[in-house]
Design an enzyme around this catalytic site. Structure first.
Site, PDB file in Angstrom:
ATOM      1  N   GLY A   1     -12.417  -4.007   1.060  1.00  0.00           N
ATOM      2  CA  GLY A   1     -13.845  -3.430   1.243  1.00  0.00           C
ATOM      3  C   GLY A   1     -14.180  -2.491   0.127  1.00  0.00           C
ATOM      4  O   GLY A   1     -15.424  -2.608  -0.271  1.00  0.00           O
TER       5      GLY A   1
ATOM      6  N   LYS B   1     -18.417 -15.440   4.269  1.00  0.00           N
ATOM      7  CA  LYS B   1     -19.628 -15.369   4.359  1.00  0.00           C
ATOM      8  C   LYS B   1     -20.480 -14.943   3.014  1.00  0.00           C
ATOM      9  O   LYS B   1     -20.143 -14.088   2.429  1.00  0.00           O
ATOM     10  CB  LYS B   1     -20.048 -14.304   5.337  1.00  0.00           C
ATOM     11  CG  LYS B   1     -19.556 -14.844   6.945  1.00  0.00           C
ATOM     12  CD  LYS B   1     -20.418 -13.719   7.940  1.00  0.00           C
ATOM     13  CE  LYS B   1     -19.556 -13.793   8.936  1.00  0.00           C
ATOM     14  NZ  LYS B   1     -19.769 -12.100   9.452  1.00  0.00           N
TER      15      LYS B   1
ATOM     16  N   ARG C   1       0.978  -1.241  -0.103  1.00  0.00           N
ATOM     17  CA  ARG C   1       0.043   0.180  -0.020  1.00  0.00           C
ATOM     18  C   ARG C   1       0.750   1.341   0.041  1.00  0.00           C
ATOM     19  O   ARG C   1       0.559   2.106  -0.347  1.00  0.00           O
ATOM     20  CB  ARG C   1      -1.013  -0.072   1.347  1.00  0.00           C
ATOM     21  CG  ARG C   1      -2.170  -0.919   1.040  1.00  0.00           C
ATOM     22  CD  ARG C   1      -2.976  -0.969   2.060  1.00  0.00           C
ATOM     23  NE  ARG C   1      -4.472  -1.501   1.965  1.00  0.00           N
ATOM     24  CZ  ARG C   1      -5.265  -1.746   2.766  1.00  0.00           C
ATOM     25  NH1 ARG C   1      -5.131  -1.478   3.872  1.00  0.00           N
ATOM     26  NH2 ARG C   1      -6.365  -2.190   2.329  1.00  0.00           N
TER      27      ARG C   1
ATOM     28  N   GLY D   1      -7.946  -7.511  -0.331  1.00  0.00           N
ATOM     29  CA  GLY D   1      -8.099  -8.270   1.026  1.00  0.00           C
ATOM     30  C   GLY D   1      -7.311  -9.481   1.134  1.00  0.00           C
ATOM     31  O   GLY D   1      -6.032  -9.624   0.769  1.00  0.00           O
TER      32      GLY D   1
HETATM   33  P1  AMP Z   1     -13.555 -12.994   4.063  1.00  0.00           P
HETATM   34  O1  AMP Z   1     -13.169 -12.219   4.906  1.00  0.00           O
HETATM   35  O2  AMP Z   1     -15.310 -13.230   3.871  1.00  0.00           O
HETATM   36  O3  AMP Z   1     -13.291 -12.697   2.457  1.00  0.00           O
HETATM   37  O4  AMP Z   1     -13.109 -14.301   4.323  1.00  0.00           O
HETATM   38  C1  AMP Z   1     -11.823 -15.032   4.463  1.00  0.00           C
HETATM   39  C2  AMP Z   1     -11.692 -15.860   5.281  1.00  0.00           C
HETATM   40  O5  AMP Z   1     -12.368 -17.070   4.741  1.00  0.00           O
HETATM   41  C3  AMP Z   1     -10.330 -16.645   5.340  1.00  0.00           C
HETATM   42  O6  AMP Z   1      -9.760 -16.142   6.496  1.00  0.00           O
HETATM   43  C4  AMP Z   1     -10.563 -17.990   5.239  1.00  0.00           C
HETATM   44  O7  AMP Z   1      -9.692 -18.699   6.012  1.00  0.00           O
HETATM   45  C5  AMP Z   1     -11.907 -18.132   5.350  1.00  0.00           C
HETATM   46  N1  AMP Z   1     -12.573 -19.149   4.715  1.00  0.00           N
HETATM   47  C6  AMP Z   1     -12.627 -19.756   3.389  1.00  0.00           C
HETATM   48  N2  AMP Z   1     -13.026 -20.866   3.126  1.00  0.00           N
HETATM   49  C7  AMP Z   1     -13.491 -21.303   4.732  1.00  0.00           C
HETATM   50  C8  AMP Z   1     -14.207 -22.413   4.839  1.00  0.00           C
HETATM   51  N3  AMP Z   1     -14.538 -23.436   3.762  1.00  0.00           N
HETATM   52  N4  AMP Z   1     -14.321 -22.676   6.008  1.00  0.00           N
HETATM   53  C9  AMP Z   1     -14.010 -21.850   6.949  1.00  0.00           C
HETATM   54  N5  AMP Z   1     -13.445 -20.675   6.588  1.00  0.00           N
HETATM   55  C10 AMP Z   1     -13.186 -20.416   5.181  1.00  0.00           C
END
Ligand code: AMP
Length: 397
Positions: free
Chosen positions: A377, A201, A37, A354
């Protein structure tokens, strides 16, 4: 095209230019562990220095929640920037950000000098976009430049409020580049256009999925969010991440994809474990057939091939979110396969910041991508089709 003023439209010689950067970099024991960054901000800083501006930099770092936290001071950034620029960047150490020290440092500036202010989130007003702090920031400068794409989805004093109290405002080169790449990819893509979404999520990406289904030829979903879709298709996911209340939404999106003729790809197999850790027994089963007591932590081999094949046929690819728990080596294969497939094609490849940006850099594919966004984000909100407040606030051309 961007109708905002850019640094190329400014005459800054002898003027004080406040530049909002995104220096929110990871620190470990006071040492910067990833300076992407910071290097991304250099073109704008060098341009303004070269044009004889008095360059006053500001940024937030982490979440000090409105009070000075020494571990979140920008002092290490000033030191690193001085090395990168080959010129001293004066750090205006000041718990109130725009206090006596900052004012004195700015008063002493010569044309081409650089000062860095303290973490803007040391002030509680910052995240509330309160007028008094916006005015204080503006009082230091004649012109404002916003180059903090990673913070442009937030309406804060240093990204939005300040623009009301300066004579002129513009976007920096990084901001211009981010918006050009993301904007062209989403609104004017060379087809086939493939988007890949992952991460934990569904609820974080509801509007992104909805908006992208209007634009893409293929939408790929992996990561933890895929299990909610598996349940929507009647599958069993054991202890995997699941947002039950989003199952109806997932069904709706599957239907929408059909109606729009979008190729909607979900994992066909998944790597499962009983425990959320790297060193444990794991095996691959079809998605939707995960036994009780087991959880899916990565996409399986067949899915890796399926996704890689879809990526190989693309001319534009946008990716946001890992395919599995890539932080653990045994469950990083899916994320790696996507990165590898993107790195190997002759297409516009964009990483939406991210975790996916961190993964691509960690895996050594950084220089194989067309563009890696500095804003997780912000790029997600852009993919939702939302206007970014930090961009909207800047003067039009
Ligand atoms: P996000 O912040 O929504 O982009 O999610 C990123 C996080 O999702 C990372 O820390 C990953 O470890 C987690 N992640 C990805 N796939 C899975 C999964 N199958 N089960 C649990 N966590 C996950």
């Amino acid at each position: 095209m961007l109708q905002k003023k850019t640094v190329d439209d400014l005459q800054v010689k002898g003027k004080r230019v406040l530049v909002r950067c995104d220096f929110n970099v990871p620190l470990q024991d006071g040492v910067i562990t990833d300076d992407n960054r910071i290097t991304a901000a250099l073109p704008t800083i060098k341009k303004l220095m070269g044009d004889g501006g008095k360059v006053i930099l500001c940024s937030h770092m982490g979440k000090p929640k409105g009070e000075p936290k020494p571990e979140l001071s920008l002092a290490p950034v000033a030191k690193h920037l001085s090395e990168l620029l080959g010129k001293e960047v004066v750090f205006a150490k000041d718990d109130t950000v725009v206090g006596e020290n900052a004012k004195a440092a700015v008063a002493k500036m010569q044309d081409g000098d650089v000062v860095l202010l303290e973490n803007t989130r040391y002030r509680k007003e910052e995240t509330k976009n309160e007028e008094n702090f916006s005015k204080e920031l503006a009082s230091l400068a004649d012109v404002y430049v916003d180059d903090a794409f990673g913070s442009s989805h937030r309406a804060h004093c240093s990204t939005v409020g300040v623009t009301e109290f300066v004579k002129e405002s513009a976007v920096g080169y990084l901001m211009e580049k981010e918006i050009a790449f993301l904007g062209n990819a989403v609104n004017n893509p060379v087809r086939p256009f493939v988007a890949i979404l992952g991460g934990s999520k569904v609820s974080d990406k509801i509007n992104v999925i909805n908006n992208l289904l209007e634009k893409v030829d293929t939408l790929i979903i992996g990561g933890g969010m895929a299990y909610t879709f598996a349940v929507a298709q009647g599958g069993h996911v054991g202890e995997s991440l699941l947002e039950e209340d989003k199952v109806p939404y997932a069904k709706e999106m599957i239907e929408k994809a059909k109606a729009k003729g979008v190729n909607f790809l979900l994992p066909v197999d998944t790597v499962i474990t009983k425990e959320f850790k790297n060193d444990t027994e794991y095996k691959t089963v079809p998605t939707g057939e995960i036994p009780e007591g087991w959880m899916g932590l990565d996409i399986g081999e067949k899915t890796r091939e399926l996704f890689a094949d879809a990526i190989k046929g693309a001319k534009t690819v946008v990716w946001n979110g890992p395919m599995g728990v890539f932080e653990m080596e045994n469950f990083a294969k899916g994320t790696k396969a996507v990165a590898e497939a993107m790195a190997s094609i002759d297409a516009t490849t964009i990483i939406g910041g991210g975790d996916s940006a961190a993964a691509v850099n960690q895996l050594g594919f950084g220089d194989k991508m067309t563009h890696i966004s500095t804003g997780g984000g912000a790029s997600l909100e852009f993919l939702e089709g939302k206007e970014l407040p930090g961009v909207a606030a800047v003067d039009d051309k």
